[in-house]
Design a protein around this motif. Structure first.
Motif, mmCIF file in Angstrom:
data_model
loop_
_atom_site.group_PDB
_atom_site.id
_atom_site.type_symbol
_atom_site.label_atom_id
_atom_site.label_comp_id
_atom_site.label_asym_id
_atom_site.label_seq_id
_atom_site.Cartn_x
_atom_site.Cartn_y
_atom_site.Cartn_z
ATOM 1 N N GLY A 101 -10.392 1.697 -1.796
ATOM 2 C CA GLY A 101 -10.074 1.963 -3.192
ATOM 3 C C GLY A 101 -10.531 3.360 -3.553
ATOM 4 O O GLY A 101 -10.946 4.145 -2.689
ATOM 5 N N ALA A 131 -13.602 -3.329 8.967
ATOM 6 C CA ALA A 131 -12.450 -4.236 8.919
ATOM 7 C C ALA A 131 -12.875 -5.667 9.258
ATOM 8 O O ALA A 131 -12.431 -6.632 8.622
ATOM 9 N N GLU A 187 -10.141 -1.979 4.011
ATOM 10 C CA GLU A 187 -9.794 -1.963 2.590
ATOM 11 C C GLU A 187 -10.343 -0.688 1.963
ATOM 12 O O GLU A 187 -11.487 -0.305 2.216
ATOM 13 N N SER A 220 -12.527 -8.031 -4.119
ATOM 14 C CA SER A 220 -12.182 -9.449 -3.975
ATOM 15 C C SER A 220 -11.974 -10.110 -5.333
ATOM 16 O O SER A 220 -12.395 -11.249 -5.565
ATOM 17 N N GLU A 280 -17.906 -9.343 2.798
ATOM 18 C CA GLU A 280 -16.598 -9.321 2.139
ATOM 19 C C GLU A 280 -16.650 -8.651 0.772
ATOM 20 O O GLU A 280 -15.687 -8.026 0.343
ATOM 21 N N GLY A 304 -5.638 -1.553 -4.462
ATOM 22 C CA GLY A 304 -6.642 -1.357 -3.419
ATOM 23 C C GLY A 304 -8.044 -1.591 -3.938
ATOM 24 O O GLY A 304 -8.894 -2.171 -3.247
ATOM 25 N N ALA A 334 -15.332 -2.608 2.179
ATOM 26 C CA ALA A 334 -14.352 -1.638 1.681
ATOM 27 C C ALA A 334 -14.974 -0.252 1.543
ATOM 28 O O ALA A 334 -16.193 -0.102 1.440
ATOM 29 N N GLY A 340 -14.947 -7.134 6.313
ATOM 30 C CA GLY A 340 -14.320 -7.100 4.992
ATOM 31 C C GLY A 340 -14.912 -6.065 4.064
ATOM 32 O O GLY A 340 -14.656 -6.082 2.857
ATOM 33 N N PRO A 370 0.790 -1.235 0.000
ATOM 34 C CA PRO A 370 0.000 0.000 0.000
ATOM 35 C C PRO A 370 0.818 1.280 0.000
ATOM 36 O O PRO A 370 0.308 2.338 -0.356
ATOM 37 N N ASP A 415 -8.514 -5.428 -4.383
ATOM 38 C CA ASP A 415 -8.748 -6.071 -3.086
ATOM 39 C C ASP A 415 -10.153 -5.761 -2.573
ATOM 40 O O ASP A 415 -10.820 -6.623 -1.995
ATOM 41 N N SER A 416 -10.599 -4.531 -2.775
ATOM 42 C CA SER A 416 -11.927 -4.129 -2.306
ATOM 43 C C SER A 416 -13.031 -4.952 -2.958
ATOM 44 O O SER A 416 -14.070 -5.213 -2.344
ATOM 45 N N GLN A 464 -6.883 3.208 6.985
ATOM 46 C CA GLN A 464 -5.957 2.167 6.531
ATOM 47 C C GLN A 464 -5.223 1.534 7.704
ATOM 48 O O GLN A 464 -5.020 0.319 7.747
#
Length: 454
Positions: free
Chosen positions: A325, A291, A323, A390, A272, A384, A296, A294, A18, A387-388, A318
């Motif tokens: 973005g 968090a 997560e 998935s 998530e 980011g 974002a 999951g 990151p 990941d957000s 963060q």
């Protein structure tokens, strides 16, 4: 030796973490038939020369020219596709007035499929031209037009995550623009999910249905509960707005006696695959819940400057493991470019840290440790975002999709000031992030397929 569908040779920039950019100088990126990076080869690797010998004269070998660089495609976590029709207008009025005076009337027009097709084709093409390879879209309440947006993403090769918006609360939505009733809102959403899953079967890059309560004020409790159940039933992505402005945040507290995050979680909407836009007013407990579940955050820095009444403490969230973005929030944000939003993310964070009221002493003016760097903002726009959602996107690593933008710093009309042949590559990266314009985006590839060329 294994056969690859495409091999690219060039210097690339990707997020190592990151906070840190990885520079891959003169690497080979070997792409398989599925459009996935199967192998990344550095000049020091033993098979680098043998791959060059085998492929360099083939049509599927792409050697970048001098002054060209590879970036991951951008992941835009918050786009109101129908609002492209009003971009750049009415940004000087409060959010509530903006929605009711401009936005809802525009979105109501999407009952007309011809109008919807014209706007949606243009917004998808515009985002592609700006390097956005994946977009998380709000459509409108109209089921057919929302399916059309997914079809356009499939046809143009963009990875689109599309939501049919739910607005069934007569207290907070105009009569001319809302779902007919709660039962219809939920049945239309389920039929939309099923239809988009069919569209996805012909989209190599992936197209996904998204459960989309516009935000808590626009939805009844029954709709929110039903949408949470649909998200679980279909393991679908979820998107909404969360604690965006003083008005929206205060409305939810008054209605439920708790913040948006905990109210949404009660209805099964934090999971998530959930992405919540804005989130400027999250408490520490809210962030902890994000968090834990999951969920974002879609950080929309340009839009926040107009409508959020605050600067979101990105660095703090963060640190709490949330997560995050980046989102353009067309049209609350006027620009379709995540380059512009990367730049604003850095500037807003600096303003939060340094403070904005010159009447206060310097040490009392801002919020310490709030700034983010251009490297960190780049991470938000790429890895980011992946990941957000998935999804294996946003990084130039093995087993990630070949979603890239080829940047040309030598375009005559958009020349980047690179005069020293020995200039540090990280300095060139920074110049690209701060100065690149759409003209500099020579090509865009998604899932191994070229989808835009300038």
């Amino acid at each position: 030796m294994k056969k690859y569908s495409q091999i690219f040779q060039g210097t690339a920039f990707s997020s190592k973490s990151p906070k840190e950019v990885q520079i891959q100088k003169d690497h080979l990126f070997c792409i398989n038939a599925a459009g996935v990076i199967e192998k990344v080869v550095s000049p020091d690797d033993t098979d680098y020369q043998s791959l060059l010998i085998e492929y360099q004269d083939e049509a599927n070998f792409h050697r970048l020219a001098e002054g060209q660089y590879i970036l991951p495609g951008f992941v835009d976590l918050h786009v109101h596709a129908p609002q492209w029709a009003q971009s750049g207008t009415a940004l000087d009025i409060p959010l509530y007035d903006w929605l009711n005076t401009y936005t809802f009337p525009i979105e109501a027009k999407f009952s007309d499929l011809d109008f919807a097709k014209k706007v949606y084709q243009d917004v998808v093409s515009t985002l592609l031209a700006n390097g956005t390879t994946t977009a998380l879209y709000f459509a409108t309440v109209h089921k057919e037009a929302s399916i059309l947006l997914a079809e356009i993403c499939a046809e143009k090769g963009q990875r689109g995550l599309v939501g049919k918006v739910v607005m069934d609360n007569p207290d907070q939505t105009p009569e001319y623009y809302r779902d007919a009733d709660t039962a219809t809102a939920l049945s239309d959403t389920e039929e939309f999910i099923q239809a988009v899953k069919e569209v996805a079967k012909r989209a190599k890059q992936g197209v996904y249905p998204v459960v989309t309560p516009r935000f808590i004020p626009s939805c009844t409790d029954e709709a929110l509960k039903g949408l949470g159940e649909l998200a679980a039933k279909y393991d679908a992505h979820v998107q909404s707005h969360c604690s965006e402005s003083d008005w929206a945040h205060g409305y939810v507290q008054e209605r439920f006696g708790k913040n948006d995050a905990f109210a949404l979680n009660d209805f099964g909407l934090l999971r998530e695959k959930s992405v919540m836009a804005h989130c400027n007013f999250l408490s520490d407990d809210d962030a902890g819940l994000f968090a834990e579940t999951g969920t974002a955050i879609a950080h929309c820095p340009i839009s926040n400057a107009y409508f959020a009444n605050s600067v979101i403490p990105i660095a703090s969230f963060q640190e709490k493991g949330v997560e995050i973005g980046l989102g353009s929030d067309i049209s609350g944000g006027f620009s379709p470019s995540l380059f512009d939003n990367v730049r604003q993310a850095v500037m807003s964070s600096r303003m939060l840290e340094d403070g904005v009221n010159p009447a206060l002493p310097a040490k009392e003016r801002g919020v310490p440790n709030s700034r983010i760097t251009i490297d960190e903002a780049f991470y938000l726009a790429t890895a980011g975002g992946g990941d957000s959602l998935s999804l294996p996107i946003g990084r130039l690593e093995e087993n990630f999709a070949w979603d890239v933008q080829i940047i040309d710093t030598t375009i005559e009309t958009a020349w980047l000031p690179v005069y020293d042949a020995e200039e540090k590559l990280h300095d060139i990266f920074q110049k690209i992030m701060y100065l690149a314009r759409p003209e500099n985006i020579r090509e865009v590839w998604i899932q191994g397929e070229k989808v835009h060329v300038r």
